[in-house]
Write a protein that holds these residues in place. Sequence first.
Motif, mmCIF file in Angstrom:
data_model
loop_
_atom_site.group_PDB
_atom_site.id
_atom_site.type_symbol
_atom_site.label_atom_id
_atom_site.label_comp_id
_atom_site.label_asym_id
_atom_site.label_seq_id
_atom_site.Cartn_x
_atom_site.Cartn_y
_atom_site.Cartn_z
ATOM 1 N N ARG A 184 0.820 -1.034 0.016
ATOM 2 C CA ARG A 184 -0.064 -0.041 -0.072
ATOM 3 C C ARG A 184 0.873 1.244 -0.013
ATOM 4 O O ARG A 184 1.643 1.300 0.731
ATOM 5 C CB ARG A 184 -0.858 -0.023 1.157
ATOM 6 C CG ARG A 184 -1.874 -1.090 1.279
ATOM 7 C CD ARG A 184 -2.785 -1.060 2.494
ATOM 8 N NE ARG A 184 -2.002 -0.627 3.682
ATOM 9 C CZ ARG A 184 -2.814 -0.220 4.695
ATOM 10 N NH1 ARG A 184 -3.940 0.227 4.919
ATOM 11 N NH2 ARG A 184 -1.767 0.042 5.812
ATOM 12 N N LEU A 185 0.427 2.318 -0.775
ATOM 13 C CA LEU A 185 1.269 3.561 -0.839
ATOM 14 C C LEU A 185 0.345 4.427 0.017
ATOM 15 O O LEU A 185 -0.816 4.593 -0.123
ATOM 16 C CB LEU A 185 1.240 3.809 -2.108
ATOM 17 C CG LEU A 185 2.203 5.070 -2.455
ATOM 18 C CD1 LEU A 185 3.619 4.701 -2.099
ATOM 19 C CD2 LEU A 185 2.460 5.540 -3.918
ATOM 20 N N VAL A 186 1.067 5.068 1.149
ATOM 21 C CA VAL A 186 0.580 5.696 1.979
ATOM 22 C C VAL A 186 1.095 7.115 1.955
ATOM 23 O O VAL A 186 2.398 7.269 2.108
ATOM 24 C CB VAL A 186 0.477 5.095 3.475
ATOM 25 C CG1 VAL A 186 -0.066 6.099 4.619
ATOM 26 C CG2 VAL A 186 0.077 3.777 3.462
ATOM 27 N N ALA A 187 0.320 8.314 2.432
ATOM 28 C CA ALA A 187 0.704 9.551 2.304
ATOM 29 C C ALA A 187 1.374 9.909 3.506
ATOM 30 O O ALA A 187 0.699 9.676 4.526
ATOM 31 C CB ALA A 187 -0.577 10.425 2.070
ATOM 32 N N PRO A 188 2.584 10.366 3.593
ATOM 33 C CA PRO A 188 3.379 10.509 4.938
ATOM 34 C C PRO A 188 3.008 11.811 5.690
ATOM 35 O O PRO A 188 3.362 11.857 6.605
ATOM 36 C CB PRO A 188 4.870 10.454 4.283
ATOM 37 C CG PRO A 188 4.792 11.208 3.096
ATOM 38 C CD PRO A 188 3.589 10.605 2.315
ATOM 39 N N ILE A 189 2.167 12.569 4.865
ATOM 40 C CA ILE A 189 2.020 14.025 5.429
ATOM 41 C C ILE A 189 0.759 14.790 4.518
ATOM 42 O O ILE A 189 0.305 13.980 3.657
ATOM 43 C CB ILE A 189 3.156 14.942 5.276
ATOM 44 C CG1 ILE A 189 3.039 16.069 6.296
ATOM 45 C CG2 ILE A 189 3.407 15.364 3.950
ATOM 46 C CD1 ILE A 189 4.366 17.019 6.327
ATOM 47 N N ASP A 190 0.182 15.503 5.316
ATOM 48 C CA ASP A 190 -0.984 16.364 4.428
ATOM 49 C C ASP A 190 -0.139 17.042 3.430
ATOM 50 O O ASP A 190 0.826 17.853 3.793
ATOM 51 C CB ASP A 190 -1.611 17.022 5.558
ATOM 52 C CG ASP A 190 -2.450 16.710 6.758
ATOM 53 O OD1 ASP A 190 -2.459 15.405 6.607
ATOM 54 O OD2 ASP A 190 -2.722 17.373 7.471
ATOM 55 N N ALA A 191 -0.917 16.924 2.249
ATOM 56 C CA ALA A 191 -0.212 17.574 1.102
ATOM 57 C C ALA A 191 -1.333 17.415 -0.136
ATOM 58 O O ALA A 191 -2.363 17.319 0.266
ATOM 59 C CB ALA A 191 0.935 16.630 0.433
ATOM 60 N N VAL A 192 -0.666 17.892 -1.293
ATOM 61 C CA VAL A 192 -1.408 18.037 -2.435
ATOM 62 C C VAL A 192 -0.875 17.373 -3.526
ATOM 63 O O VAL A 192 0.430 17.354 -3.639
ATOM 64 C CB VAL A 192 -1.827 19.540 -3.007
ATOM 65 C CG1 VAL A 192 -2.398 19.608 -4.158
ATOM 66 C CG2 VAL A 192 -2.378 20.447 -1.866
ATOM 67 N N VAL A 193 -1.418 16.399 -4.309
ATOM 68 C CA VAL A 193 -0.951 15.690 -5.456
ATOM 69 C C VAL A 193 -0.486 16.490 -6.406
ATOM 70 O O VAL A 193 -1.288 17.341 -6.982
ATOM 71 C CB VAL A 193 -1.717 14.701 -6.051
ATOM 72 C CG1 VAL A 193 -1.345 13.893 -6.954
ATOM 73 C CG2 VAL A 193 -2.257 13.685 -4.689
#
Length: 341
Positions: A209-218
């Motif tokens: 699974r690819l998980v976002a490490p931080i709040d961000a924008v793609v």
Amino acid sequence: MNKKPLIAGALVLVAAAAFAAWYLHRQPADASQLVLYGNVDLRQVSLAFNGSERIARLEVQEGDRVKAGQVLGQLDTRSLELQAAQAEAQIAGQAQALQRLKAGSRPEEVAQSRAQVAAAQADAELARQQLERLQGIRQTTAGRAVSQQDLDAAQARRKVAEAQLENTRKAQQLVVAGPRKEDIAQAQAQLDVATAALAVLRHQLQEARLVAPIDAVVRARLLEPGDMASPQRPVFTLAITDPKWVRAYVTESDLGRIRPGMAATLSTDSHPGEPLAGKVGYISSVAEFTPKTVQTEQLRSSLVYEIRVLADDPADRLRLGMPVTVRLALDGDARVAGSAR
């Protein structure tokens, strides 16, 4: 009429006007302010799968906002799931083997070993009696009724029976003593190896699974479902929108007029009448030649110092690379931004 003096005078006037315009534009109208020109900068993260497998699905697109811990994509995990099931079966079998060794011999096995000892003991006694009978007959008949061959065969049968009796007695001792400590330790080690192998497979399933490490924008989506993923191929580029800062440059003469924490206002061409608050967050300690991309009114060959002005942008108006005008108050009462992040 000679027109050359008129042309020369006009050129002088034009040059003087150009110099005056450049000088006036170079010097801010308000001497209590320092005006700088820079661009919005922010940090970015390149995300890639740790495994090498086909991408099964991707959950987000360019421009989507993601939260820390949000799943952004998934690899095909069918092979890993089958391997994990196989490892679980091996662990179950190894655990039963270890439990059997720890439990020791069953009462039925002990009773069986005793019965085998009794049977071997009876065979040995029978062989002894037969040998003694043949020896007695041979003595009473002066060797005429029993041949030497028969006597040797009886002696051999007695030795075999006694050896079998000793063998069954040793086997009984092993049954009563139970498994060796080394055998139990070996079985435990094999169980630990199988458990560790299953843990590795489960970790690989999590890494699928690819998980976002931080709040961000793609910012960019670089691969699609069906592509072969690898740790060397980023799938997404994420832009970290907090903090944002404006990268600007000041000359050495202005360097002593600014300090970390100094309040600033940030203006953009897209919202000229809505300045944002900010504060000076970083001042470089190393001089450098003015980069080609810097927006400055000084000569490009002059030495400048980089500064970063942190922006308070709750409405998310600033974009990466956007030109920004920074104004810093230089009077003695210049306040330090307390509310700007």
